[in-house]
Design an enzyme around this catalytic site. Structure first.
Site, PDB file in Angstrom:
ATOM      1  CG  HIS A 263      25.953  42.344  17.168  1.00  0.00           C
ATOM      2  ND1 HIS A 263      26.056  41.084  16.609  1.00  0.00           N
ATOM      3  CD2 HIS A 263      26.996  43.059  16.679  1.00  0.00           C
ATOM      4  CE1 HIS A 263      27.102  41.050  15.813  1.00  0.00           C
ATOM      5  NE2 HIS A 263      27.700  42.232  15.840  1.00  0.00           N
ATOM      6  CG  HIS A 300      30.571  49.306  10.599  1.00  0.00           C
ATOM      7  ND1 HIS A 300      31.848  48.795  10.591  1.00  0.00           N
ATOM      8  CD2 HIS A 300      30.640  50.496  11.247  1.00  0.00           C
ATOM      9  CE1 HIS A 300      32.660  49.641  11.198  1.00  0.00           C
ATOM     10  NE2 HIS A 300      31.962  50.691  11.595  1.00  0.00           N
TER      11      HIS A 300
END
Length: 385
Positions: A263, A300
């Site tokens: 990713h 995140h």
């Protein structure tokens, strides 16, 4: 970036005699940024650009702050902004700080009875729905779905729409909007690793000189006020110009995605930058090709910045119930991530057709009254089910 460009007639040397066919002089104007230290253009007018016939009373268009401090994942349903005929009246600021304003607009009518100039902010107008023509003294730029229109501060312009169905996502930047420095070599050329190049930029063309006297209304925005000016000559009276300071267009469809075995972080999607914020483009792309890769983004924690995502089109594997024109704001200070079930569902997927614009500001964003009117008040609970 942008590159050197010129249109129309200009003299061989700057600051020299340049006469009209009748023997009178054209009026030279230097349009410069950061004093005399950054990008500029030299413009040649049929008449001095200083002939003011009337100055009306300024009126206030400052955003009305409704939520100055907050720590709440927020979603705004952008297409709930109601269309209005007038271009300026249709512009609704929804997220603001001292570096930028995020604005939604749904104008129905072209600008025909006035011109507009933002004298304090560069404007990035992303065209979500609609098509037409951006008209300036520098020339014209045709626009359509997916175009970023970059209009540097001080540019007088009109928007001409082909029909009444228009949806715009606008950023007013109080610093210059430019390509990321890491994409540029020491001479300002976009480098091989950049996700777009100079060929992708659409520059002004079809310069039309309006050598006209009359009453020309120019609405000028500065420090949250609109100043109604009436000039005695047409703002688009350029006979020619050259330089680096001018509007241009770039299509999100021409952004070439950077992919990898695992990713890739959001900076690979970066498209523009201003002072204390960046603009990124999420476009259709192949997913990660490591055999054990997880395409869905990881959780995140935003420590230093808020995160704004404007959803344009396609499917978003990390979100449920996304609609076109939706804005999500994930404030710095708390984590965000994929919705429940989307991580497992993403494994084995080979590509995405998502289209979105992301803004990461490094100062907290405040919500306006217009934002609260289109807020999905339960969005912050969407990770619970």
């Amino acid at each position: 970036m942008p590159v050197y460009h010129k249109l129309g007639q200009i003299p061989a040397k700057r600051h020299t005699v340049f006469r009209k066919p009748d023997g009178n002089l054209y009026a030279e104007e230097l349009v410069s940024t950061e004093g005399f230290s950054s990008l500029y253009s030299l413009v040649y007018h049929c008449h001095p650009p200083t002939i003011v016939k009337h100055l009306g009373e300024p009126y206030n268009v400052e955003p009305k702050i409704a939520r100055e401090k907050h720590l709440k994942h927020t979603s705004l349903i952008g297409f709930n902004i109601k269309p209005e005929d007038d271009f300026l009246k249709s512009r609704k600021p929804v997220l603001v700080n001292s570096d930028l304003h995020v604005v939604l607009a749904a104008p129905r009518k072209s600008m025909t009875d006035y011109f507009y100039k933002n004298s304090q902010a560069d404007e990035m107008i992303f065209v979500h729905e609609g098509s037409g023509k951006l008209k300036t003294g520098f020339g014209e730029i045709k626009f359509g779905y997916g175009d970023y229109l970059i209009i540097p501060r001080g540019t007088i312009y009109q928007m001409e729409f082909d029909n009444e169905t228009n949806r715009l996502f606008i950023v007013e930047s109080f610093s210059p909007l430019r390509a990321p420095k890491r994409y540029l070599n020491q001479y300002g050329q976009l480098m091989e690793h950049a996700p777009y190049c100079e060929r992708d930029l659409r520059l002004p063309e079809n310069l039309q000189t309006h050598d006209e006297y009359g009453d020309f209304k120019v609405l000028i925005k500065k420090q949250g006020l609109i100043y109604p000016y009436t000039y005695g000559t047409h703002p688009f009276d350029y006979i020619g110009w050259d330089g680096y300071h001018y509007p241009y267009a770039f299509s999100i469809h021409d952004f070439e995605p950077i992919t990898g075995r695992l990713h890739q972080p959001p900076p690979v999607h970066q498209t523009f930058e201003g002072h204390n914020f960046v603009v990124c483009s999420f476009v259709p792309r192949k997913y990660d090709y490591h055999p054990d890769s997880i395409p869905a983004p990881y959780n995140h924690s935003n420590v230093d910045s808020d995160e704004v995502l404007y959803y344009v089109d396609g499917d978003f594997m990390s979100r449920k119930s996304v609609v076109k024109g939706q804005i999500t704001l994930h404030p710095g200070g708390i984590p965000h991530g994929p919705h429940p079930g989307t991580v497992e569902k993403s494994i084995g997927k080979e590509k995405t057709d998502e289209l979105a614009v992301m803004i990461d500001p490094f100062r907290p964003l405040m919500l306006t009254q217009e934002a609260l009117e289109i807020e999905d008040e339960n969005y912050y609970k969407s990770w619970s089910s």
